[in-house]
Scaffold this motif. Structure first.
Motif, mmCIF file in Angstrom:
data_model
loop_
_atom_site.group_PDB
_atom_site.id
_atom_site.type_symbol
_atom_site.label_atom_id
_atom_site.label_comp_id
_atom_site.label_asym_id
_atom_site.label_seq_id
_atom_site.Cartn_x
_atom_site.Cartn_y
_atom_site.Cartn_z
ATOM 1 N N GLY A 75 0.817 -1.220 0.000
ATOM 2 C CA GLY A 75 0.000 0.000 0.000
ATOM 3 C C GLY A 75 0.842 1.258 0.000
ATOM 4 N N ILE A 76 1.937 1.249 0.763
ATOM 5 C CA ILE A 76 2.856 2.389 0.780
ATOM 6 C C ILE A 76 3.494 2.558 -0.595
ATOM 7 C CG2 ILE A 76 5.036 3.298 1.734
ATOM 8 C CD1 ILE A 76 2.709 3.404 3.745
ATOM 9 N N LEU A 77 4.020 1.466 -1.147
ATOM 10 C CA LEU A 77 4.709 1.542 -2.446
ATOM 11 C C LEU A 77 3.776 1.943 -3.579
ATOM 12 C CD1 LEU A 77 7.035 -1.588 -2.191
ATOM 13 C CD2 LEU A 77 7.678 0.820 -1.946
ATOM 14 N N SER A 78 2.505 1.538 -3.484
ATOM 15 C CA SER A 78 1.557 1.870 -4.555
ATOM 16 C C SER A 78 0.926 3.252 -4.374
ATOM 17 C CB SER A 78 0.443 0.821 -4.611
ATOM 18 O OG SER A 78 -0.417 0.946 -3.486
ATOM 19 N N GLY A 79 1.116 3.866 -3.208
ATOM 20 C CA GLY A 79 0.530 5.173 -2.958
ATOM 21 C C GLY A 79 -0.872 5.122 -2.361
ATOM 22 N N ARG A 80 -1.411 3.927 -2.102
ATOM 23 C CA ARG A 80 -2.735 3.805 -1.489
ATOM 24 C C ARG A 80 -2.713 4.221 -0.030
ATOM 25 N NH1 ARG A 80 -4.324 -0.835 -0.371
ATOM 26 N NH2 ARG A 80 -2.497 -1.992 -0.973
ATOM 27 N N ILE A 81 -1.572 4.022 0.630
ATOM 28 C CA ILE A 81 -1.416 4.363 2.040
ATOM 29 C C ILE A 81 -0.314 5.418 2.125
ATOM 30 C CG2 ILE A 81 -0.746 3.515 4.315
ATOM 31 C CD1 ILE A 81 -1.762 0.737 3.445
ATOM 32 N N SER A 82 -0.587 6.481 2.857
ATOM 33 C CA SER A 82 0.403 7.551 3.009
ATOM 34 C C SER A 82 1.064 7.461 4.373
ATOM 35 C CB SER A 82 -0.272 8.922 2.893
ATOM 36 O OG SER A 82 -0.851 9.076 1.627
ATOM 37 N N LEU A 83 2.352 7.688 4.390
ATOM 38 C CA LEU A 83 3.077 7.741 5.659
ATOM 39 C C LEU A 83 2.870 9.114 6.296
ATOM 40 C CD1 LEU A 83 6.499 6.160 4.628
ATOM 41 C CD2 LEU A 83 4.752 5.136 6.090
ATOM 42 N N PRO A 84 2.911 9.176 7.627
ATOM 43 C CA PRO A 84 2.875 10.491 8.279
ATOM 44 C C PRO A 84 4.175 11.240 7.990
ATOM 45 C CG PRO A 84 3.002 8.712 9.903
ATOM 46 C CD PRO A 84 2.957 8.079 8.550
ATOM 47 N N SER A 85 4.220 12.512 8.342
ATOM 48 C CA SER A 85 5.446 13.289 8.138
ATOM 49 C C SER A 85 6.553 12.725 9.031
ATOM 50 C CB SER A 85 5.202 14.763 8.500
ATOM 51 O OG SER A 85 5.029 14.886 9.907
ATOM 52 N N GLN A 86 7.788 13.048 8.689
ATOM 53 C CA GLN A 86 8.915 12.590 9.506
ATOM 54 C C GLN A 86 8.781 13.114 10.935
ATOM 55 O OE1 GLN A 86 12.648 13.603 7.644
ATOM 56 N NE2 GLN A 86 12.679 11.695 6.498
ATOM 57 N N ASN A 87 8.316 14.339 11.081
ATOM 58 C CA ASN A 87 8.134 14.925 12.408
ATOM 59 C C ASN A 87 7.115 14.121 13.219
ATOM 60 O OD1 ASN A 87 8.564 16.861 14.432
ATOM 61 N ND2 ASN A 87 6.749 17.997 13.781
ATOM 62 N N GLU A 88 6.004 13.744 12.610
ATOM 63 C CA GLU A 88 4.996 12.931 13.296
ATOM 64 C C GLU A 88 5.561 11.556 13.672
ATOM 65 O OE1 GLU A 88 0.671 13.494 11.695
ATOM 66 O OE2 GLU A 88 2.081 13.844 10.023
ATOM 67 N N MET A 89 6.336 10.966 12.760
ATOM 68 C CA MET A 89 6.919 9.659 13.061
ATOM 69 C C MET A 89 7.893 9.751 14.237
ATOM 70 S SD MET A 89 7.389 7.674 9.426
ATOM 71 C CE MET A 89 7.820 8.995 8.310
ATOM 72 N N TRP A 90 8.718 10.804 14.283
ATOM 73 C CA TRP A 90 9.661 10.957 15.397
ATOM 74 C C TRP A 90 8.914 11.166 16.711
ATOM 75 C CZ3 TRP A 90 14.032 8.931 15.676
ATOM 76 C CH2 TRP A 90 14.877 8.835 14.577
ATOM 77 N N LYS A 91 7.812 11.911 16.667
ATOM 78 C CA LYS A 91 7.006 12.095 17.885
ATOM 79 C C LYS A 91 6.462 10.748 18.365
ATOM 80 C CE LYS A 91 5.568 16.864 17.182
ATOM 81 N NZ LYS A 91 4.457 17.775 16.893
ATOM 82 N N ASP A 92 6.012 9.896 17.438
ATOM 83 C CA ASP A 92 5.533 8.563 17.804
ATOM 84 C C ASP A 92 6.650 7.720 18.418
ATOM 85 O OD1 ASP A 92 2.937 9.036 16.993
ATOM 86 O OD2 ASP A 92 3.143 7.991 15.076
ATOM 87 N N VAL A 93 7.849 7.800 17.834
ATOM 88 C CA VAL A 93 8.994 7.048 18.359
ATOM 89 C C VAL A 93 9.311 7.519 19.780
ATOM 90 C CG1 VAL A 93 11.488 6.662 18.105
ATOM 91 C CG2 VAL A 93 9.986 6.497 16.107
ATOM 92 N N GLU A 94 9.363 8.832 19.983
ATOM 93 C CA GLU A 94 9.664 9.373 21.316
ATOM 94 C C GLU A 94 8.596 8.964 22.326
ATOM 95 O OE1 GLU A 94 10.166 13.564 20.609
ATOM 96 O OE2 GLU A 94 12.021 13.238 19.481
ATOM 97 N N ALA A 95 7.320 9.018 21.935
ATOM 98 C CA ALA A 95 6.234 8.609 22.837
ATOM 99 C C ALA A 95 6.361 7.126 23.183
ATOM 100 C CB ALA A 95 4.878 8.898 22.194
#
Length: 155
Positions: free
Chosen positions: A78-98
């Motif tokens: 889904g990511i590779l085909s564009g059906r699913i979008s990743l969050p921004s890098q900033n959002e991903m880092w916030k998730d990692v920190e949490a």
């Protein structure tokens, strides 16, 4: 692009692409062989065995097939085909920190980051939601939890 194998006709639309074929049916093997010479990469993501217990991939003692693997493959496709979008890098880092904060609050060292015991079903359900697939049924969760407990409680 996402298509079913019965709609596949020619390899040219896949030229210079990264292709993920979901399930390892004869069609997937045939298509992978036909498009391999013109794609950048071809990956086959296969289903687990029919009773949905994890098993090793024949010939590879360190490659396991499981329901989680299937969902991860669908998510990556889904990511590779564009059906699913990743969050921004900033959002991903916030998730990692949490996540790291929750580990620390629970007294769990960071080295156990990839240990998902205790929230396996939550993770699988998140993947299923992302992919538009059904979540794991409660009855199945109970059975798998029981089987896991039995397997890990006996020597």
């Amino acid at each position: 692009m996402q298509i079913h194998s019965h709609n596949y006709r020619v390899p040219e639309p896949f030229q210079n692409k990264i292709v993920v074929l979901i399930r390892s049916s004869a069609s997937a093997v045939d298509i992978s062989r036909e498009i391999a010479s013109i794609t950048n990469e071809v990956h086959i993501a296969s289903w687990s065995n029919s009773n949905e217990e994890s098993e090793t991939l024949p010939g590879y003692d360190n490659v396991w097939l499981s329901p989680m693997f299937e969902l991860q493959c669908e998510w990556i496709a889904g990511i590779l085909s564009g059906r699913i979008s990743l969050p921004s890098q900033n959002e991903m880092w916030k998730d990692v920190e949490a996540f790291y904060d929750s580990l620390q609050a629970s007294g769990v060292p960071k080295r156990y980051t990839h240990n998902i015991t205790g929230y396996q079903f939550e993770y699988n359900d998140w993947l299923a939601t992302q992919c538009g697939a059904p979540k794991t049924e409660e009855q199945r969760k109970k059975k798998l939890s029981h089987d896991f407990f039995e397997q890990n409680s006996s020597p």
